[in-house]
Write an enzyme that holds these catalytic residues in place. Structure first.
Site, PDB file in Angstrom:
ATOM      1  N   TYR A   1      18.310 -29.414 -10.710  1.00 17.78           N
ATOM      2  CA  TYR A   1      18.887 -30.074  -9.540  1.00 17.78           C
ATOM      3  C   TYR A   1      18.792 -31.587  -9.620  1.00 17.78           C
ATOM      4  O   TYR A   1      19.026 -32.285  -8.630  1.00 17.78           O
ATOM      5  CB  TYR A   1      18.192 -29.596  -8.261  1.00 17.78           C
ATOM      6  CG  TYR A   1      18.314 -28.110  -7.979  1.00 17.78           C
ATOM      7  CD1 TYR A   1      19.133 -27.282  -8.746  1.00 17.78           C
ATOM      8  CD2 TYR A   1      17.590 -27.524  -6.952  1.00 17.78           C
ATOM      9  CE1 TYR A   1      19.233 -25.932  -8.495  1.00 17.78           C
ATOM     10  CE2 TYR A   1      17.690 -26.161  -6.684  1.00 17.78           C
ATOM     11  CZ  TYR A   1      18.508 -25.371  -7.465  1.00 17.78           C
ATOM     12  OH  TYR A   1      18.603 -24.018  -7.205  1.00 17.78           O
TER      13      TYR A   1
ATOM     14  N   LYS B   1      10.661 -19.261 -17.932  1.00 16.90           N
ATOM     15  CA  LYS B   1      11.425 -18.451 -18.888  1.00 16.90           C
ATOM     16  C   LYS B   1      11.250 -19.078 -20.272  1.00 16.90           C
ATOM     17  O   LYS B   1      12.207 -19.354 -20.997  1.00 16.90           O
ATOM     18  CB  LYS B   1      12.898 -18.402 -18.477  1.00 16.90           C
ATOM     19  CG  LYS B   1      13.712 -17.344 -19.219  1.00 16.90           C
ATOM     20  CD  LYS B   1      13.222 -15.917 -18.981  1.00 16.90           C
ATOM     21  CE  LYS B   1      14.139 -14.921 -19.675  1.00 16.90           C
ATOM     22  NZ  LYS B   1      13.568 -13.549 -19.636  1.00 16.90           N
TER      23      LYS B   1
ATOM     24  N   ASP C   1      12.423 -13.115 -14.594  1.00 20.40           N
ATOM     25  CA  ASP C   1      12.977 -11.789 -14.317  1.00 20.40           C
ATOM     26  C   ASP C   1      11.886 -10.802 -13.928  1.00 20.40           C
ATOM     27  O   ASP C   1      12.042 -10.018 -12.982  1.00 20.40           O
ATOM     28  CB  ASP C   1      13.796 -11.280 -15.507  1.00 20.40           C
ATOM     29  CG  ASP C   1      13.105 -11.484 -16.846  1.00 20.40           C
ATOM     30  OD1 ASP C   1      12.075 -12.178 -16.895  1.00 20.40           O
ATOM     31  OD2 ASP C   1      13.612 -10.948 -17.843  1.00 20.40           O
TER      32      ASP C   1
ATOM     33  N   ASP D   1      13.423 -21.995  -6.019  1.00 15.07           N
ATOM     34  CA  ASP D   1      14.437 -21.839  -4.975  1.00 15.07           C
ATOM     35  C   ASP D   1      14.843 -20.373  -4.842  1.00 15.07           C
ATOM     36  O   ASP D   1      14.892 -19.808  -3.751  1.00 15.07           O
ATOM     37  CB  ASP D   1      15.648 -22.700  -5.338  1.00 15.07           C
ATOM     38  CG  ASP D   1      16.624 -22.871  -4.185  1.00 15.07           C
ATOM     39  OD1 ASP D   1      16.318 -22.438  -3.050  1.00 15.07           O
ATOM     40  OD2 ASP D   1      17.700 -23.452  -4.411  1.00 15.07           O
TER      41      ASP D   1
ATOM     42  N   ASP E   1      13.736 -17.448  -1.589  1.00 13.65           N
ATOM     43  CA  ASP E   1      14.671 -16.699  -0.752  1.00 13.65           C
ATOM     44  C   ASP E   1      14.449 -15.195  -0.890  1.00 13.65           C
ATOM     45  O   ASP E   1      14.568 -14.443   0.087  1.00 13.65           O
ATOM     46  CB  ASP E   1      16.113 -17.051  -1.118  1.00 13.65           C
ATOM     47  CG  ASP E   1      16.572 -18.352  -0.466  1.00 13.65           C
ATOM     48  OD1 ASP E   1      15.724 -19.035   0.138  1.00 13.65           O
ATOM     49  OD2 ASP E   1      17.762 -18.688  -0.563  1.00 13.65           O
TER      50      ASP E   1
END
Length: 341
Positions: free
Chosen positions: A132, A179, A212, A236, A240
């Protein structure tokens, strides 16, 4: 007396911020609020201004910012949202995004097995780097040969300080989510900083999961997590997901902090929700809990706990908005919380 800056913003933002200010007022802690209600989509549409230097000067004169929501569908292709949120994050170096997630009542969980529903954790998200950061661009736009590049920026300084903050926040364990097996360069940096940070905090247990696997474990074993620390984009997404497991984003508060300066931006996760704006059915709990986070950060721990208890009592009694299965309006729910306080 502490002074806060209030930015009601767009959509349901002004509605839920009004509720939060009522709650803060009844607590009697004497907060002084400087309301920047001109920082909104209408001004951007009219003047092309998101957050200017005069606005930032008013923000810097306060101890914290309470923000309702920023964004509107007709401005999605503009720099409006980035012009407000990223300007605040970068101007005050709010590198630590902190999202506590708690299951407030068993009936709110979407998980079938009652034994698997318990969730009480904090997601610590790096807030100023990563995907971002806005570095990248497009070449040969709108052609079959178009190339789009978004750079994932990770620095030793940025990664180290967010990891240390995660350890500072932890009660029992910190779980790093990355990751590194696929994203090699940034992954190597995170792993090296993680090793050194863990050595600086030997009293806290550690765990590592790939993104994952972490998403799967949040659903199958949510109660195992204490603090999750991750990059901007991974944090982020996971926050959620965790909010959905706890009853939805209408119950999700957040804080963007600079732990060194003590300054913070406090914002409910739900966004501007333009589809229900003006209908009087917006869930105020996320903003009330966000206000509680803010005053706890400012030192009013007893009053913050009172907000949490009042919200929990309202949920337990079924005094909630339609998104949580109730029939009350935004103002009726707020009156229930005020009565409990």
């Amino acid at each position: 007396m502490d002074s806060i800056t209030v930015i009601p913003g767009d959509g349901i933002g002004p509605e839920v911020v009004e509720c939060a200010l009522q709650v803060l007022d009844v607590l009697g802690i004497g907060l002084s609020a400087d309301v920047l209600d001109h920082v909104c989509a209408d001004r951007y549409r009219r003047d092309g201004l998101a957050l200017n230097e005069a606005d930032l000067a008013r923000v810097s004169a306060s101890s914290a910012v309470l923000l309702g929501a920023i964004g509107r569908p007709d401005l999605e292709e503009t720099d409006y949202v980035r012009g407000v949120l990223l300007s605040l994050r970068h101007s005050f170096d709010l590198y630590a995004n902190c999202r506590p997630v708690r299951l407030w009542h068993d009936r709110l969980s979407p998980l079938r097995d009652p034994a698997s529903r318990m969730l009480d954790c904090v997601i610590v998200r790096e807030n100023t780097e990563g995907l971002y950061s806005g570095i990248g661009g497009n070449l040969r736009t709108s052609s079959p040969q178009e190339v789009a590049i978004d750079a994932d920026i990770n620095t030793w300084h940025g990664v180290s300080r967010i990891l240390d903050y995660a350890f500072f926040t932890a009660r029992r364990e910190v779980c790093l989510v990355d990751k590194a097996n696929a994203v090699r360069a940034g992954g190597r940096l995170w792993q090296e900083c993680w090793r050194r940070s863990a050595e600086r905090h030997p009293e806290t247990a550690t765990r590592h999961l790939y993104i994952d696997a972490a998403a799967m474990k949040l659903v199958t074993e949510p109660g195992r997590f204490d603090v999750i620390v991750a990059s901007n984009s991974y944090g982020d997404i996971l926050s959620d997901l965790a909010a959905a497991l706890a009853g939805g984003i209408g119950l999700a508060p957040s804080a963007s902090l600079n732990p060194e300066s003590g300054f913070g931006l406090f914002e409910p996760v739900h966004g501007s929700a333009p589809d229900i704006a003006g209908q009087g059915i917006a869930n105020p709990f996320a903003c009330l809990l966000t206000a509680g986070l803010m005053i706890r950060h400012l030192g009013y721990k007893t009053e913050a706990a009172a907000i949490d208890a009042a919200v929990a009592g309202s949920i337990a009694a079924g005094r909630v908005t339609p998104d949580l299965g109730g029939s009350l309006s935004t103002r009726e729910v707020t009156r229930a919380v005020l009565a409990a306080l």
